[in-house]
Each structure stands twice: as C-alpha cells, then as structure tokens.
Design a protein around this motif. Structure first.
Motif, PDB file in Angstrom:
ATOM      1  N   GLY A  35       7.311  29.945  23.519  1.00  0.00           N
ATOM      2  CA  GLY A  35       7.249  28.492  23.460  1.00  0.00           C
ATOM      3  C   GLY A  35       7.027  28.000  22.043  1.00  0.00           C
ATOM      4  O   GLY A  35       6.397  28.673  21.229  1.00  0.00           O
ATOM      5  N   ALA A  36       7.551  26.808  21.784  1.00  0.00           N
ATOM      6  CA  ALA A  36       7.364  26.161  20.483  1.00  0.00           C
ATOM      7  C   ALA A  36       7.229  24.661  20.710  1.00  0.00           C
ATOM      8  O   ALA A  36       7.925  24.096  21.558  1.00  0.00           O
ATOM      9  CB  ALA A  36       8.562  26.438  19.572  1.00  0.00           C
ATOM     10  N   VAL A  37       6.324  24.039  19.958  1.00  0.00           N
ATOM     11  CA  VAL A  37       6.122  22.594  20.100  1.00  0.00           C
ATOM     12  C   VAL A  37       6.830  21.802  19.006  1.00  0.00           C
ATOM     13  O   VAL A  37       6.601  20.610  18.856  1.00  0.00           O
ATOM     14  CB  VAL A  37       4.622  22.213  20.180  1.00  0.00           C
ATOM     15  CG1 VAL A  37       4.008  22.734  21.470  1.00  0.00           C
ATOM     16  CG2 VAL A  37       3.861  22.710  18.969  1.00  0.00           C
ATOM     17  N   ASP A  38       7.691  22.457  18.241  1.00  0.00           N
ATOM     18  CA  ASP A  38       8.569  21.713  17.334  1.00  0.00           C
ATOM     19  C   ASP A  38       9.847  22.514  17.099  1.00  0.00           C
ATOM     20  O   ASP A  38       9.883  23.727  17.313  1.00  0.00           O
ATOM     21  CB  ASP A  38       7.863  21.332  16.020  1.00  0.00           C
ATOM     22  CG  ASP A  38       7.710  22.470  15.038  1.00  0.00           C
ATOM     23  OD1 ASP A  38       8.728  22.995  14.553  1.00  0.00           O
ATOM     24  OD2 ASP A  38       6.555  22.834  14.736  1.00  0.00           O
ATOM     25  N   GLY A  39      10.883  21.804  16.703  1.00  0.00           N
ATOM     26  CA  GLY A  39      12.194  22.411  16.548  1.00  0.00           C
ATOM     27  C   GLY A  39      12.264  23.506  15.506  1.00  0.00           C
ATOM     28  O   GLY A  39      12.922  24.529  15.719  1.00  0.00           O
ATOM     29  N   LEU A  40      11.577  23.332  14.383  1.00  0.00           N
ATOM     30  CA  LEU A  40      11.625  24.343  13.322  1.00  0.00           C
ATOM     31  C   LEU A  40      11.021  25.661  13.796  1.00  0.00           C
ATOM     32  O   LEU A  40      11.587  26.732  13.579  1.00  0.00           O
ATOM     33  CB  LEU A  40      10.902  23.855  12.067  1.00  0.00           C
ATOM     34  CG  LEU A  40      11.565  22.694  11.321  1.00  0.00           C
ATOM     35  CD1 LEU A  40      10.698  22.255  10.148  1.00  0.00           C
ATOM     36  CD2 LEU A  40      12.963  23.068  10.843  1.00  0.00           C
ATOM     37  N   LYS A  41       9.874  25.580  14.463  1.00  0.00           N
ATOM     38  CA  LYS A  41       9.227  26.784  15.001  1.00  0.00           C
ATOM     39  C   LYS A  41      10.125  27.410  16.080  1.00  0.00           C
ATOM     40  O   LYS A  41      10.249  28.626  16.160  1.00  0.00           O
ATOM     41  CB  LYS A  41       7.846  26.429  15.569  1.00  0.00           C
ATOM     42  CG  LYS A  41       7.076  27.617  16.059  1.00  0.00           C
ATOM     43  CD  LYS A  41       6.667  28.523  14.911  1.00  0.00           C
ATOM     44  CE  LYS A  41       5.818  29.677  15.425  1.00  0.00           C
ATOM     45  NZ  LYS A  41       5.666  30.724  14.432  1.00  0.00           N
ATOM     46  N   GLY A  42      10.756  26.557  16.893  1.00  0.00           N
ATOM     47  CA  GLY A  42      11.661  27.054  17.918  1.00  0.00           C
ATOM     48  C   GLY A  42      12.827  27.841  17.334  1.00  0.00           C
ATOM     49  O   GLY A  42      13.188  28.900  17.847  1.00  0.00           O
ATOM     50  N   VAL A  43      13.402  27.343  16.252  1.00  0.00           N
ATOM     51  CA  VAL A  43      14.510  28.045  15.587  1.00  0.00           C
ATOM     52  C   VAL A  43      14.018  29.392  15.052  1.00  0.00           C
ATOM     53  O   VAL A  43      14.707  30.411  15.183  1.00  0.00           O
ATOM     54  CB  VAL A  43      15.127  27.180  14.467  1.00  0.00           C
ATOM     55  CG1 VAL A  43      16.137  27.973  13.649  1.00  0.00           C
ATOM     56  CG2 VAL A  43      15.780  25.932  15.056  1.00  0.00           C
ATOM     57  N   GLU A  44      12.820  29.407  14.463  1.00  0.00           N
ATOM     58  CA  GLU A  44      12.223  30.658  13.963  1.00  0.00           C
ATOM     59  C   GLU A  44      12.078  31.690  15.084  1.00  0.00           C
ATOM     60  O   GLU A  44      12.449  32.849  14.926  1.00  0.00           O
ATOM     61  CB  GLU A  44      10.806  30.368  13.439  1.00  0.00           C
ATOM     62  CG  GLU A  44      10.649  30.332  11.962  1.00  0.00           C
ATOM     63  CD  GLU A  44       9.192  30.029  11.608  1.00  0.00           C
ATOM     64  OE1 GLU A  44       8.281  30.804  11.993  1.00  0.00           O
ATOM     65  OE2 GLU A  44       8.974  29.010  10.947  1.00  0.00           O
ATOM     66  N   ILE A  45      11.510  31.240  16.207  1.00  0.00           N
ATOM     67  CA  ILE A  45      11.317  32.145  17.347  1.00  0.00           C
ATOM     68  C   ILE A  45      12.674  32.611  17.874  1.00  0.00           C
ATOM     69  O   ILE A  45      12.847  33.789  18.188  1.00  0.00           O
ATOM     70  CB  ILE A  45      10.493  31.464  18.460  1.00  0.00           C
ATOM     71  CG1 ILE A  45       9.064  31.224  17.967  1.00  0.00           C
ATOM     72  CG2 ILE A  45      10.491  32.306  19.731  1.00  0.00           C
ATOM     73  CD1 ILE A  45       8.230  30.336  18.880  1.00  0.00           C
ATOM     74  N   PHE A  46      13.637  31.696  17.960  1.00  0.00           N
ATOM     75  CA  PHE A  46      14.966  32.076  18.439  1.00  0.00           C
ATOM     76  C   PHE A  46      15.549  33.179  17.559  1.00  0.00           C
ATOM     77  O   PHE A  46      16.067  34.178  18.067  1.00  0.00           O
ATOM     78  CB  PHE A  46      15.923  30.879  18.464  1.00  0.00           C
ATOM     79  CG  PHE A  46      17.273  31.265  18.980  1.00  0.00           C
ATOM     80  CD1 PHE A  46      17.543  31.221  20.337  1.00  0.00           C
ATOM     81  CD2 PHE A  46      18.258  31.726  18.121  1.00  0.00           C
ATOM     82  CE1 PHE A  46      18.777  31.643  20.830  1.00  0.00           C
ATOM     83  CE2 PHE A  46      19.494  32.146  18.597  1.00  0.00           C
ATOM     84  CZ  PHE A  46      19.746  32.100  19.958  1.00  0.00           C
ATOM     85  N   GLU A  47      15.469  32.995  16.259  1.00  0.00           N
ATOM     86  CA  GLU A  47      16.052  33.974  15.335  1.00  0.00           C
ATOM     87  C   GLU A  47      15.391  35.344  15.497  1.00  0.00           C
ATOM     88  O   GLU A  47      16.068  36.372  15.472  1.00  0.00           O
ATOM     89  CB  GLU A  47      15.923  33.486  13.894  1.00  0.00           C
ATOM     90  CG  GLU A  47      16.693  34.325  12.919  1.00  0.00           C
ATOM     91  CD  GLU A  47      16.936  33.627  11.606  1.00  0.00           C
ATOM     92  OE1 GLU A  47      17.972  33.923  10.994  1.00  0.00           O
ATOM     93  OE2 GLU A  47      16.112  32.795  11.193  1.00  0.00           O
ATOM     94  N   LYS A  48      14.091  35.370  15.717  1.00  0.00           N
ATOM     95  CA  LYS A  48      13.359  36.632  15.852  1.00  0.00           C
ATOM     96  C   LYS A  48      13.561  37.280  17.225  1.00  0.00           C
ATOM     97  O   LYS A  48      13.798  38.479  17.318  1.00  0.00           O
ATOM     98  CB  LYS A  48      11.869  36.380  15.622  1.00  0.00           C
ATOM     99  CG  LYS A  48      11.017  37.613  15.723  1.00  0.00           C
ATOM    100  CD  LYS A  48       9.557  37.304  15.473  1.00  0.00           C
ATOM    101  CE  LYS A  48       8.745  38.577  15.632  1.00  0.00           C
ATOM    102  NZ  LYS A  48       7.422  38.317  16.144  1.00  0.00           N
ATOM    103  N   GLU A  49      13.470  36.496  18.289  1.00  0.00           N
ATOM    104  CA  GLU A  49      13.443  37.048  19.650  1.00  0.00           C
ATOM    105  C   GLU A  49      14.800  37.093  20.353  1.00  0.00           C
ATOM    106  O   GLU A  49      14.965  37.844  21.301  1.00  0.00           O
ATOM    107  CB  GLU A  49      12.467  36.254  20.524  1.00  0.00           C
ATOM    108  CG  GLU A  49      11.032  36.318  20.052  1.00  0.00           C
ATOM    109  CD  GLU A  49      10.453  37.724  20.107  1.00  0.00           C
ATOM    110  OE1 GLU A  49      10.935  38.560  20.904  1.00  0.00           O
ATOM    111  OE2 GLU A  49       9.501  37.986  19.351  1.00  0.00           O
ATOM    112  N   ARG A  50      15.748  36.252  19.925  1.00  0.00           N
ATOM    113  CA  ARG A  50      17.080  36.168  20.532  1.00  0.00           C
ATOM    114  C   ARG A  50      17.025  36.046  22.063  1.00  0.00           C
ATOM    115  O   ARG A  50      17.556  36.894  22.791  1.00  0.00           O
ATOM    116  CB  ARG A  50      17.935  37.361  20.129  1.00  0.00           C
ATOM    117  CG  ARG A  50      18.170  37.500  18.644  1.00  0.00           C
ATOM    118  CD  ARG A  50      18.902  36.277  18.102  1.00  0.00           C
ATOM    119  NE  ARG A  50      18.979  36.301  16.665  1.00  0.00           N
ATOM    120  CZ  ARG A  50      20.105  36.449  15.979  1.00  0.00           C
ATOM    121  NH1 ARG A  50      21.248  36.528  16.603  1.00  0.00           N
ATOM    122  NH2 ARG A  50      20.074  36.468  14.669  1.00  0.00           N
TER     123      ARG A  50
END
Length: 129
Positions: A35-50
C-alpha cells in the motif's frame, strides 16, 4: 482461501483508511498486498515489487501527483501493468485519460469489495494470472 495462484496487489490511495482496509481484506485471502498513500511512493513500490494488479485512486489531493500521473508513470515502467482506477468523482477527462493510458478498469467509490473481486477475476482470466 482460494486455490488460485497468489497475486501481488498494490493499493495507491491518499486515504490511509482505504489502503489499510483493502490490504487487510486481500492479505486474509492470501494476496501479497502493498500500500501507498501517495502516487510517488506507489510508483516506487510498483517498480520494486512488480505487482500483477494495481488499484489507483484518481483524485489524490494529498499526493504530489494524481492518479492519472501515477498511472502514466507505472505504464512507463511496464506498459502491460494491470491498473484499476477508482474515484468518487466522475470527471470525464480523467476517465478518458486513464482509458487512453491503458487502465484495465474504472470503479467508483465507495469501493465495493465485490466490484474489486469481479475486476480482479476479469484480469486473471484475460491475462492468465
């Protein structure tokens, strides 16, 4: 617990309660949920976890970037990413922008877990997840 392969599932919403609630439900079902509470953190998590599925709130006034920009950045990382857009508002331009960027589906808040399940099942079927 269902016998299907467990999925990685990312929830991006500036409302922490929605992120927490969705994470709890899908963790109980055996998903690896981030989970992420902002878009930038969400993009970071997406890139790492796919993750296989990403749920993105369109209207995130507390985030440095909104959901459409978040979707755009995720699609640059993986153009085949399955992203489900959610919002309380029905802004036609944001819906159109999300569709043009390749959003898999669009759901309205308040979120109904049955609606999310339906779209996840459609994605699993279509993309053989």
């Amino acid at each position: 617990m269902n016998k299907q392969k467990s999925l990685k599932f990312l929830v991006i919403d500036d409302e922490e309660g929605i992120v927490d609630y969705t994470q709890k439900i899908y963790k109980k079902r055996g998903y690896a949920v981030f989970g992420a509470v902002d878009g930038l953190k969400g993009v970071e998590i997406f890139e790492k976890e796919r993750p296989e599925i990403t749920l993105i709130d369109v209207h995130m006034p507390l985030s440095p970037i909104d959901g459409v920009e978040t979707l755009k950045r995720i699609k640059k990382i993986d153009n085949n990413a399955i992203c489900i857009m959610v919002t309380r508002i029905t802004e036609r331009d944001k819906v159109d922008a999300s569709k043009q960027l390749g959003a898999f589906a669009y759901l309205l808040k308040p979120l109904d877990i049955e609606d999310i399940d339906r779209v996840i099942n459609e994605a699993r079927e279509k993309h053989k997840l």
